[in-house]
Motif scaffolding. Structure first.
Motif, short mmCIF file in Angstrom:
data_model
loop_
_atom_site.label_atom_id
_atom_site.label_comp_id
_atom_site.label_asym_id
_atom_site.label_seq_id
_atom_site.Cartn_x
_atom_site.Cartn_y
_atom_site.Cartn_z
N ALA A 8 14.53 72.92 33.34
CA ALA A 8 13.94 73.79 34.13
C ALA A 8 14.56 74.75 35.20
N ALA A 9 15.63 74.12 35.49
CA ALA A 9 16.70 74.86 36.39
C ALA A 9 17.22 76.16 35.91
N GLY A 10 17.63 75.95 34.57
CA GLY A 10 17.97 77.17 33.73
C GLY A 10 16.80 78.18 33.40
N CYS A 11 15.60 77.80 33.31
CA CYS A 11 14.63 78.60 32.91
C CYS A 11 14.32 79.33 34.19
N LEU A 12 14.47 78.88 35.53
CA LEU A 12 14.15 79.42 36.62
C LEU A 12 14.91 80.87 36.73
N PHE A 13 15.94 80.87 36.40
CA PHE A 13 16.65 82.33 36.49
C PHE A 13 16.36 83.07 35.34
N VAL A 14 16.45 82.75 34.12
CA VAL A 14 16.68 83.41 32.82
C VAL A 14 15.08 83.91 32.55
N LEU A 15 13.98 83.08 32.80
CA LEU A 15 12.74 83.63 32.24
C LEU A 15 12.35 84.72 33.14
N PRO A 16 12.37 84.85 34.28
CA PRO A 16 12.07 86.07 35.26
C PRO A 16 12.73 87.32 34.99
N VAL A 17 14.10 87.10 34.44
CA VAL A 17 14.92 88.34 34.10
C VAL A 17 14.67 89.23 32.89
N LEU A 18 14.24 88.31 32.14
CA LEU A 18 14.06 88.77 30.56
C LEU A 18 12.59 89.03 30.25
N THR A 19 11.43 88.57 31.10
CA THR A 19 10.13 88.71 30.67
C THR A 19 9.83 90.25 30.92
N ARG A 20 8.75 90.57 30.25
CA ARG A 20 8.23 92.15 30.39
C ARG A 20 7.17 91.89 31.38
N GLU A 21 7.06 91.06 31.93
CA GLU A 21 5.94 90.63 33.09
C GLU A 21 6.60 91.14 34.30
N GLN A 22 6.10 91.45 35.36
CA GLN A 22 6.50 91.83 36.90
C GLN A 22 6.74 90.56 37.37
N ARG A 52 -1.26 85.88 38.69
CA ARG A 52 -1.45 85.36 40.26
C ARG A 52 -0.36 84.16 40.41
N ALA A 53 -0.34 83.36 39.47
CA ALA A 53 0.60 82.22 39.77
C ALA A 53 2.40 82.65 39.66
N LEU A 54 2.63 83.90 38.80
CA LEU A 54 3.82 84.35 38.91
C LEU A 54 4.22 85.04 40.34
N THR A 55 3.29 85.45 40.85
CA THR A 55 3.31 86.26 42.21
C THR A 55 3.05 85.15 43.63
N GLY A 56 2.88 84.12 43.36
CA GLY A 56 2.65 82.99 44.12
C GLY A 56 3.91 82.77 45.05
N ARG A 57 3.84 82.32 46.19
CA ARG A 57 4.70 82.38 47.34
C ARG A 57 6.06 81.51 46.74
N LEU A 58 5.53 79.92 46.33
CA LEU A 58 6.43 79.04 45.89
C LEU A 58 7.22 79.79 44.53
N VAL A 59 6.53 80.36 43.58
CA VAL A 59 7.19 80.81 42.36
C VAL A 59 8.31 81.92 42.83
N ARG A 60 7.86 82.78 43.63
CA ARG A 60 8.54 83.75 44.22
C ARG A 60 9.89 83.26 44.55
N VAL A 61 9.76 82.35 45.61
CA VAL A 61 11.00 81.72 46.15
C VAL A 61 11.82 81.03 45.09
N LEU A 62 11.38 80.21 44.29
CA LEU A 62 12.31 79.52 43.34
C LEU A 62 12.97 80.34 42.21
N THR A 63 12.04 81.59 41.99
CA THR A 63 12.67 82.54 40.95
C THR A 63 13.46 83.83 41.63
N PHE A 64 13.41 83.78 42.97
CA PHE A 64 14.34 84.73 43.59
C PHE A 64 15.75 84.67 42.90
#
Length: 327
Positions: A174-188, A122-134
């Motif tokens: 933290a700035a680097g993780c915002l881009f890399v973590l969502p790209v490589l994770t097997r989670e949606q 639910r946190a991964l699909t939250g609005r703030l996280v979606r915006v920051l990791t777009f």
């Protein structure tokens, strides 16, 4: 230390000089402990977790944090610009790649109870996280972080103020993780349109963007934190502008070094996903065609109508025709 200055850095001194950084050590121990706990919990339930992911998270990810904040780089970062530049780009690019290869997001989902896993998703699909990791937003954030460090009073102030220096470390990581973590994770963790071809294109674009700070620092004629480094320059140090050029070159080299394995990892994920999709499709076709073949064989009737896979176009029909020829 001679005359109030550190001795000239050599390879041996850089490898042998260490100092404690308590906030960084607390972060490393906390992240490492949580990750190892997650792996133990998954394996305790009878599941598996690849050793390579564990090694990437601990050695490349947390290890880079330790080297950046506690090794000879940290010992000399107030004397020379280039160790500070290597520290910062390591925290911004290399450490996030190692952490992401460990896929802590998927580990959290698999290790936590069902309710906790739902909260993570639910946190991964939250609005703030979606915006920051777009992807485009996170790429801009990484670039803006690097440029703000060097071309605002941020970095010069951090050299004087200890707590701000620690906050800068965390900011870069933290700035680097915002881009890399969502790209490589097997989670949606990314929008549905970010399929593997799009991710590969985004990673290529990110590699180009990550090279910009190093180029700018290397070619910039104005000294970065010049007042500090001119005042604290030891007698053995190179010219301060030359020191800055060395730092910019190191930033550029590390950025390009990180971009290649990052892109290769995304391409490897793409290949695995295509193979998995092909296997699922082949299994479905086998299940659908077997009853038809048995029925036609039992009837023994002459063929009056050509089967659909001989007359239609498309991926499924093409696969059936290839299977027929192979049989």
């Amino acid at each position: 230390m001679v005359g109030g200055y550190l001795p000239e850095p050599t390879v041996g001194r850089l490898l042998g000089s260490w100092r404690w950084d308590v906030p960084a050590l607390v972060l490393v121990v906390a992240l490492g402990g949580l990750y190892v706990w997650g792996v133990a919990r998954v394996r305790g339930r009878g599941g598996t977790w690849p050793l390579g992911r564990l090694a990437a998270f601990v050695v490349l990810g947390l290890g880079t944090v330790v080297v950046a904040t506690m090794s000879g780089l940290a010992v000399y970062d107030h004397e020379l610009f280039w160790p500070a530049a290597v520290q910062n780009v390591g925290l911004d690019l290399l450490a996030p790649l190692g952490l992401a290869l460990g896929d802590p997001l998927r580990l959290a989902v698999e290790a936590l109870p069902e309710r906790g896993a739902r909260r993570v998703r639910r946190a991964l699909t939250g609005r703030l996280v979606r915006v920051l990791t777009f992807p485009l937003v996170s790429t801009v954030l990484v670039l803006a972080t690097e440029l703000s460090v060097y071309f605002t009073p941020y970095f010069a102030t951090a050299l004087r103020v200890g707590w701000l220096h620690e906050l800068m470390y965390l900011h870069l990581l933290a700035a680097g993780c915002l881009f890399v973590l969502p790209v490589l994770t097997r989670e949606q963790a990314l929008p549905a349109w970010c399929a593997h071809p799009v991710r590969a294109a985004l990673v290529f674009l990110d590699g180009v963007v990550d090279a910009l700070p190093g180029l700018v620092v290397m070619t910039h004629g104005t000294l970065i934190a010049g007042a500090w480094y001119l005042h604290h320059a030891p007698p053995w140090s190179p010219d301060v502008l030359h020191d800055q050029q060395i730092g910019g070159g190191a930033m550029l080299g590390i950025a390009e070094l990180v971009a290649l394995p990052f892109l290769l990892t995304v391409l490897a994920q793409w290949v695995r996903a295509e193979r998995a999709q092909t296997a699922v499709l082949d299994a479905r076709l086998d299940g659908e065609l077997a009853p038809v073949a048995r029925t036609a064989g039992a009837a023994g009737a002459p063929e009056l109508v050509r089967p659909w896979w001989e007359t239609e176009t498309g991926e499924v029909a093409e696969r059936v025709r290839r299977q027929g020829k192979g049989g």
